[in-house]
Design an enzyme around this catalytic site. Structure first.
Site, mmCIF file in Angstrom:
data_model
loop_
_atom_site.group_PDB
_atom_site.id
_atom_site.type_symbol
_atom_site.label_atom_id
_atom_site.label_comp_id
_atom_site.label_asym_id
_atom_site.label_seq_id
_atom_site.Cartn_x
_atom_site.Cartn_y
_atom_site.Cartn_z
ATOM 1 N N LYS A 11 38.695 31.106 34.385
ATOM 2 C CA LYS A 11 37.284 31.395 34.636
ATOM 3 C C LYS A 11 36.878 32.644 33.854
ATOM 4 O O LYS A 11 37.407 33.724 34.083
ATOM 5 C CB LYS A 11 37.012 31.637 36.124
ATOM 6 C CG LYS A 11 35.509 31.691 36.403
ATOM 7 C CD LYS A 11 35.159 32.313 37.728
ATOM 8 C CE LYS A 11 34.954 33.789 37.664
ATOM 9 N NZ LYS A 11 33.830 34.257 36.839
ATOM 10 N N GLU A 20 45.322 43.611 35.843
ATOM 11 C CA GLU A 20 44.964 44.672 34.892
ATOM 12 C C GLU A 20 43.598 45.184 35.337
ATOM 13 O O GLU A 20 42.598 44.463 35.246
ATOM 14 C CB GLU A 20 44.870 44.116 33.461
ATOM 15 C CG GLU A 20 46.127 43.423 32.960
ATOM 16 C CD GLU A 20 47.302 44.356 32.765
ATOM 17 O OE1 GLU A 20 47.124 45.590 32.852
ATOM 18 O OE2 GLU A 20 48.410 43.853 32.536
ATOM 19 N N CYS A 40 38.659 48.994 28.714
ATOM 20 C CA CYS A 40 39.365 49.617 29.844
ATOM 21 C C CYS A 40 40.168 50.832 29.416
ATOM 22 O O CYS A 40 40.448 51.706 30.229
ATOM 23 C CB CYS A 40 40.277 48.591 30.496
ATOM 24 S SG CYS A 40 41.386 47.838 29.295
ATOM 25 N N GLU A 49 35.205 55.511 37.639
ATOM 26 C CA GLU A 49 35.072 54.819 36.350
ATOM 27 C C GLU A 49 33.599 54.492 36.087
ATOM 28 O O GLU A 49 32.935 53.893 36.931
ATOM 29 C CB GLU A 49 35.878 53.513 36.366
ATOM 30 C CG GLU A 49 35.822 52.779 35.030
ATOM 31 C CD GLU A 49 36.522 51.418 35.044
ATOM 32 O OE1 GLU A 49 36.280 50.627 35.993
ATOM 33 O OE2 GLU A 49 37.303 51.147 34.124
HETATM 34 P P1 NAD Z 1 34.753 42.399 37.565
HETATM 35 O O1 NAD Z 1 35.921 42.738 38.410
HETATM 36 O O2 NAD Z 1 33.404 42.592 38.096
HETATM 37 O O3 NAD Z 1 34.825 40.872 37.096
HETATM 38 C C1 NAD Z 1 35.959 40.359 36.420
HETATM 39 C C2 NAD Z 1 36.084 38.873 36.715
HETATM 40 O O4 NAD Z 1 36.375 38.705 38.095
HETATM 41 C C3 NAD Z 1 34.823 38.077 36.440
HETATM 42 O O5 NAD Z 1 35.199 36.832 35.889
HETATM 43 C C4 NAD Z 1 34.228 37.921 37.825
HETATM 44 O O6 NAD Z 1 33.404 36.782 37.959
HETATM 45 C C5 NAD Z 1 35.475 37.776 38.666
HETATM 46 N N1 NAD Z 1 35.309 38.133 40.079
HETATM 47 C C6 NAD Z 1 34.484 39.072 40.625
HETATM 48 N N2 NAD Z 1 34.635 39.103 41.962
HETATM 49 C C7 NAD Z 1 35.581 38.174 42.274
HETATM 50 C C8 NAD Z 1 36.164 37.737 43.497
HETATM 51 N N3 NAD Z 1 35.822 38.261 44.679
HETATM 52 N N4 NAD Z 1 37.096 36.751 43.449
HETATM 53 C C9 NAD Z 1 37.465 36.217 42.269
HETATM 54 N N5 NAD Z 1 36.938 36.582 41.073
HETATM 55 C C10 NAD Z 1 36.014 37.560 41.084
HETATM 56 O O7 NAD Z 1 34.981 43.223 36.207
HETATM 57 P P2 NAD Z 1 34.013 43.270 34.952
HETATM 58 O O8 NAD Z 1 32.818 44.074 35.317
HETATM 59 O O9 NAD Z 1 33.852 41.906 34.386
HETATM 60 O O10 NAD Z 1 34.924 44.090 33.922
HETATM 61 C C11 NAD Z 1 34.958 45.467 33.861
HETATM 62 C C12 NAD Z 1 36.152 46.013 34.627
HETATM 63 O O11 NAD Z 1 37.349 45.441 34.123
HETATM 64 C C13 NAD Z 1 36.328 47.514 34.459
HETATM 65 O O12 NAD Z 1 36.723 48.067 35.687
HETATM 66 C C14 NAD Z 1 37.460 47.622 33.455
HETATM 67 O O13 NAD Z 1 38.191 48.816 33.497
HETATM 68 C C15 NAD Z 1 38.307 46.462 33.846
HETATM 69 N N6 NAD Z 1 39.176 46.052 32.752
HETATM 70 C C16 NAD Z 1 40.507 46.318 32.823
HETATM 71 C C17 NAD Z 1 41.351 45.963 31.770
HETATM 72 C C18 NAD Z 1 42.815 46.249 31.799
HETATM 73 O O14 NAD Z 1 43.527 45.732 30.944
HETATM 74 N N7 NAD Z 1 43.316 47.036 32.725
HETATM 75 C C19 NAD Z 1 40.821 45.324 30.654
HETATM 76 C C20 NAD Z 1 39.447 45.063 30.621
HETATM 77 C C21 NAD Z 1 38.643 45.417 31.680
#
Ligand code: NAD
Length: 478
Positions: free
Chosen positions: A179, A255, A289, A382
């Site tokens: 997804k 991650e 990230c 963050e």
């Molecule tokens: P997010 O957590 O809002 O969403 C990520 C994904 O999770 C999306 O596909 C979203 O639809 C899904 N999601 C959201 N709530 C969910 C739930 N309750 N159950 C299942 N799926 C769910 O993150 P974002 O805003 O898309 O991305 C930014 C974040 O990601 C930042 O915190 C960033 O630091 C982190 N990030 C971390 C890494 C890493 O490698 N550590 C890499 C990239 C981004």
């Protein structure tokens, strides 16, 4: 742009449509279908059936060929992928051409190569008289795929991060239900087209679109038929997914977010440290990230560093927008909060004016702040935008303490010319990756992940294959 689910080898567009927005202009980029719980269930069922079919019996050589075919397919449609990734994220197309798409291709090729070179382990144990026969026993460990795995990707590096999970998951012999973020459904759909053309059996790779909480993400991560969850996204989402996964004891690889520190020592090459920190704080408008949001500079060079970084930030051009209006509001709320908390704004702090269509897009200025205490929310939380706070330190001990004074622990950067200091400091910093005199240089074989609130487990090379498979010990009396 076409956005479609891909379930059991068929493209589908059923489900309530949700809007997709071009972040560079704020205009509509169309609608994507949100998968219902029933559709997610069919995707999981299709994946399970695929494991019971020929895919479950494929050997490593055949799976490696499949991964290369997917890489070939992305390569053949390189321009389309780059265009779709730039449209999804709003980032300059050059970034998609030089980072996202080449890296997605490499992800598939790297796991194809790794797979075929992976040794199996055997152990012989002499006879013990414990019923093991005259010759003792021969133990060997075979790796078995987890089964049906859910891959949940964020919007910031959509293709790179999704392929970084899908490639090792398929390499290890799993069937996948992926997804993408609701913000960036474009390249994921193209990836499904490439997988389809590569001739994978139906159900081996499935794609569902939709939101997280209350949508496709939650339907997937709480599904009892999912055997493993690989997630990249925010730490709070990790908590929600872990709660859902706990019901079925589903293994997770996470991650998560970061609040990454850079430590600049007075003995550093200051030009390199300033240029490196400008890159680490402002690349992709801070929406990686691994970007730096906390900079600690040794006092003798503090003023000079701040002035130089401020000039660099003010001179930046050609940067992309925040992913969405909501995310821009969040970043701007931190710009305001920083001032309320008493920050000095060295550079930026607002919304740029371009005098063209971008003024309707979701841009914010690259921003350099100083003057906040370590307890300020701006320094602890963050933000995920093009912003860093710079604070002074006196001693090496203090630098390490400040770097570690965070709930997060994803990445850190150390700038120093003193080799001994570099090797002393790097292992003491609580982060999954510590760069010395460089930033964001990635060898795909190395372990990648975070400590504390930044993640659970490691990805990269063998580490991903370890998550996506389980060793089974076979013990034969000989
Ligand atoms: P997010 O957590 O809002 O969403 C990520 C994904 O999770 C999306 O596909 C979203 O639809 C899904 N999601 C959201 N709530 C969910 C739930 N309750 N159950 C299942 N799926 C769910 O993150 P974002 O805003 O898309 O991305 C930014 C974040 O990601 C930042 O915190 C960033 O630091 C982190 N990030 C971390 C890494 C890493 O490698 N550590 C890499 C990239 C981004």
């Amino acid at each position: 742009m076409r956005y479609a689910h891909y379930v059991s080898g068929a493209f589908r567009s059923d489900g309530d449509p949700f809007p997709v927005t071009d972040p560079t202009s704020g205009r509509s980029a169309g609608t994507a279908p949100a998968a219902s719980e029933a559709l997610v269930d069919s995707a999981v069922t299709a994946a399970r059936e695929a494991l019971h079919g020929p895919w479950g019996a494929t050997g490593t050589e055949e799976r490696a060929r499949v991964l290369h075919r997917i890489a070939d397919g992305i390569e053949a449609r390189f321009a389309e992928f780059a265009e779709a990734e730039a449209a999804d994220t709003g980032r300059p197309r050059e970034f998609a051409e030089t980072v996202d798409v080449p890296r997605a291709i490499r992800n598939f090729r790297a796991y194809a190569d790794l797979l075929t070179g992976r040794p199996e382990r055997a152990y012989t144990t002499p006879a013990t008289g414990g019923g093991s026969g005259d010759g003792g026993v021969l133990n060997y460990a075979v790796r078995r795929p987890l089964g049906v795995v859910a891959v949940i990707a964020p919007w910031n590096l959509p293709l790179l991060l999704m392929s970084w999970k899908v490639a090792p998951a398929l390499a290890a012999g799993n069937a996948v239900v992926a997804k993408p973020s609701e913000e960036t459904p474009g390249t994921a759909t193209l990836l499904a087209e490439v997988v389809d053309a590569a001739g994978l059996p139906p159900g081996v790779f499935n794609l569902v679109h939709g939101h997280g909480q209350g949508g496709a993400g939650e339907f997937l991560t709480s599904h009892p038929g999912v055997d493993g969850i690989a997630f990249t996204g925010a730490s709070a989402t990790g908590t929600a997914i872990m709660r859902a996964a706990a019901d079925h004891l589903t293994p997770v690889s996470f991650e998560l977010g970061g609040k990454n520190a850079a430590l600049v020592f007075a003995d550093a090459d200051l030009d390199a440290a300033v240029a490196g920190t400008a890159r680490s704080s402002f690349t992709h408008s801070g929406q990686i990230c691994l970007c730096t949001e906390r900079v600690y500079v040794q006092r003798p060079v503090f003023e000079e560093f701040v002035a130089a970084l401020g000039r660099k930030a003010a001179a930046l051009g050609g940067y992309g927008p925040m992913i969405s209006a909501a995310h821009r509001s969040k970043v701007l709320s931190y710009y305001r909060l920083a001032v309320e908390e008493g920050a000095t704004v060295v550079s930026g702090g607002g919304v740029p004016r371009f005098g063209d269509g971008r003024d309707e897009g979701f841009y914010v200025e690259p921003t350099v702040l100083t003057g906040l205490p370590q307890t300020a929310r701006t320094v602890r939380e963050e933000i995920f935008g093009p912003v860093c706070h710079v604070a002074p330190f006196d001693t090496e001990e203090e630098a390490v303490r400040l770097a570690n004074d965070s709930p997060y622990g994803l990445a850190a950067t150390v700038w120093t010319k003193d080799l001994s200091r570099a090797h002393r400091v790097a292992p003491r910093v609580e982060a999954g990756v510590v760069w010395v005199n460089c930033w964001n240089v990635r060898d795909l074989r190395t372990p990648f992940g975070g400590v504390k609130a930044s993640g659970i487990g490691r990805e990269g090379g063998e580490h991903s294959l370890d998550f996506f498979s389980e060793p089974v010990n076979v013990c034969v009396g000989i």
